[in-house]
Design an enzyme around this catalytic site. Structure first.
Site, PDB file in Angstrom:
ATOM      1  N   TYR A  52     -14.625  -4.858   2.480  1.00  0.00           N
ATOM      2  CA  TYR A  52     -13.274  -5.216   2.034  1.00  0.00           C
ATOM      3  C   TYR A  52     -13.047  -6.680   2.382  1.00  0.00           C
ATOM      4  CZ  TYR A  52      -8.234  -5.757   1.953  1.00  0.00           C
ATOM      5  OH  TYR A  52      -6.974  -6.225   1.690  1.00  0.00           O
TER       6      TYR A  52
ATOM      7  N   ASP B  39     -17.260 -13.052   6.737  1.00  0.00           N
ATOM      8  CA  ASP B  39     -15.810 -12.831   6.687  1.00  0.00           C
ATOM      9  C   ASP B  39     -15.394 -12.283   8.053  1.00  0.00           C
ATOM     10  OD1 ASP B  39     -13.235 -11.924   6.372  1.00  0.00           O
ATOM     11  OD2 ASP B  39     -13.619 -10.769   4.546  1.00  0.00           O
TER      12      ASP B  39
ATOM     13  N   LYS C  84      -5.886 -13.446  10.502  1.00  0.00           N
ATOM     14  CA  LYS C  84      -5.267 -12.406  11.320  1.00  0.00           C
ATOM     15  C   LYS C  84      -4.904 -12.883  12.720  1.00  0.00           C
ATOM     16  CE  LYS C  84      -6.582  -8.364   8.655  1.00  0.00           C
ATOM     17  NZ  LYS C  84      -5.255  -8.188   8.049  1.00  0.00           N
TER      18      LYS C  84
ATOM     19  N   TYR D 105       0.820  -1.222   0.000  1.00  0.00           N
ATOM     20  CA  TYR D 105       0.000   0.000   0.000  1.00  0.00           C
ATOM     21  C   TYR D 105       0.848   1.262   0.000  1.00  0.00           C
ATOM     22  CZ  TYR D 105      -3.334  -3.520   1.621  1.00  0.00           C
ATOM     23  OH  TYR D 105      -4.108  -4.651   1.744  1.00  0.00           O
TER      24      TYR D 105
END
Length: 430
Positions: A152, A246, A280, A24
């Site tokens: 996202y 998600d 994560k 990014y």
């Protein structure tokens, strides 16, 4: 020493910084990355000896803080016996144990665990599962997904296609990506009716509904309530499609419950999806690991004498023993230590200490849920803010129009106060 008493950067940084393509980042203009020498607890130790209080827990992964001794020792023991072995035709104890524990923790009959090594891939697998579920059930043409504005789900090709197409970061790839059905979350009567119509009109094309439950993370830390998820479950059932949560960001305590889909009495939404994705914080921020967990109904569509009905997917390092050992150690800590109570305390402290931001010029909103604190602005100079936060002794990464905190659950009150104080100071002096 360099100018103004600042130490010269280490040689490895000088040699390597132009070789590492950073995430990014516009490499031509980006501020050079900070050289990190070590991590501990909620601190990032720079090569020059400075310590920064980490406000984002390495993209929300280090839920127990860095270098937790139990995770470290568990991984070290696993390293001595089996760093890796493929899951092709083989199985090892850390993966078997982790799959069993996840099936026990998740609500409903979410109990068939497919391991991957990143959240994006976990979502890709969920999408692939959903499409093949219908194929295996004798239904063709269900290849599209309903996803939501502000959403996202990752940076790989399939997941880019279900992110917000207008305000997301993947607009450049419109010609490459398949087109899915991106709409508004059913927050009220009008948006619920609109989604109902869409599902009715396009039912024969839709494989599933994909949503980040309770918090849309990288799309802007946008909150919604459990009633939204209950509406999605009802609409999915009414129109005969699958519901996918998600939870790569929301899983493992971040919103205040162990999972956002946890029973309502445990602080979750009390809504059970057909497929859930995890990542994560799954390994406690130690090693790459993710999982796609399916309900029995979904799994049974793949249970067949026909080899072509199998899920033909297999990341090379799926179920890596080191990563699974770390994840099991992380779950030990959720059992042994008061993590969810710590999240409640963080929520209260964030709410109190970010409240003064409401009175600052340019602040649009201040919102807190679990161990997530958000200050939304009308405009933002990201490079300038990042630099000012480092000057304040904290590591905070604004994006879009928000400054946010997602600290480790083990962060001390003083360190959390340093983070919130830095945000108030920096935003107040803009």
């Amino acid at each position: 020493m360099g100018h103004a008493g600042v130490a010269e950067p280490p040689s490895w940084w000088t040699r390597g910084r132009d070789r590492v393509w950073l995430p990014y980042a516009q490499m031509k203009t980006a501020t050079p990355p900070l050289p990190v020498a070590a991590t501990r607890g909620s601190r990032i130790v720079l090569a020059d000896g400075r310590e920064l209080v980490d406000g984002v827990a390495s993209w929300w992964t280090a839920c127990h803080g860095y270098n937790h001794p139990h995770i470290r020792m568990t991984v070290a023991r696993q390293l001595d016996t089996m760093p890796h072995v493929m899951l092709g035709g083989l199985l090892h104890e850390p993966a078997a144990q982790l799959a069993t524990r996840l099936a026990t923790l998740l609500p409903g009959d979410l109990g068939r665990v497919f391991f991957t090594d990143s959240g994006s891939v976990a979502v890709e697998v969920a999408m692939k599962m959903a499409v093949q579920f219908w194929i295996n059930s004798g239904v063709r043409g269900r290849t599209k997904f309903v996803a939501f504005r502000g959403g996202y789900h990752g940076d790989t090709t399939a997941t880019m296609a279900v992110c917000d197409p207008d305000d997301g970061m993947h607009r450049l790839f419109k010609g490459l990506l398949p087109e899915h059905l991106i709409t508004d979350l059913p927050r009220d009567e009008a948006t619920t009716a609109a989604l109902d119509r869409l599902l009715g009109e396009r039912a024969e094309e839709i494989a599933g509904i994909l949503v980040e439950p309770l918090v849309q993370g990288a799309g802007g830390m946008l909150f919604h309530d459990a009633a939204v998820l209950a509406r999605l479950r009802a609409l999915a059932d009414q129109h005969g499609t699958l519901l996918i949560f998600d939870e790569v960001f929301t899983g493992f305590g971040r919103t205040g419950a162990m999972f956002a889909c946890a029973p309502a009495g445990q602080g979750g939404a009390g809504v059970v999806p057909d497929i859930v994705t995890l990542g994560k914080a799954l390994s406690g921020g130690t090693l790459p690991l993710a999982a796609t967990v399916a309900s029995e109904r979904v799994f049974q569509a793949f249970w067949s004498d026909d080899p072509m009905a199998a899920l033909m997917h297999g990341p090379t390092f799926m179920g890596n023993p080191l990563a699974c050992a770390a994840a099991n150690a992380s779950l030990d800590l959720f059992e042994r230590e008061p993590r969810l109570d710590q999240v409640k305390a963080i929520e209260a402290q964030l709410s109190a200490q970010l409240a003064p931001c409401r009175d600052l010029p340019g602040v649009v909103d201040v919102r807190v849920r679990g161990a997530i604190g958000v200050v939304e602005l009308d405009a933002i100079d990201i490079p300038a803010l990042k630099a000012r936060f480092v000057e304040e002794g904290v590591y905070v990464r604004p994006f879009g129009k928000i400054v946010y905190l997602t600290p480790a659950f083990t962060i001390g009150e003083d360190d959390l106060s340093r983070l919130t104080g830095a945000i108030v100071n920096v935003l107040g002096s803009r």
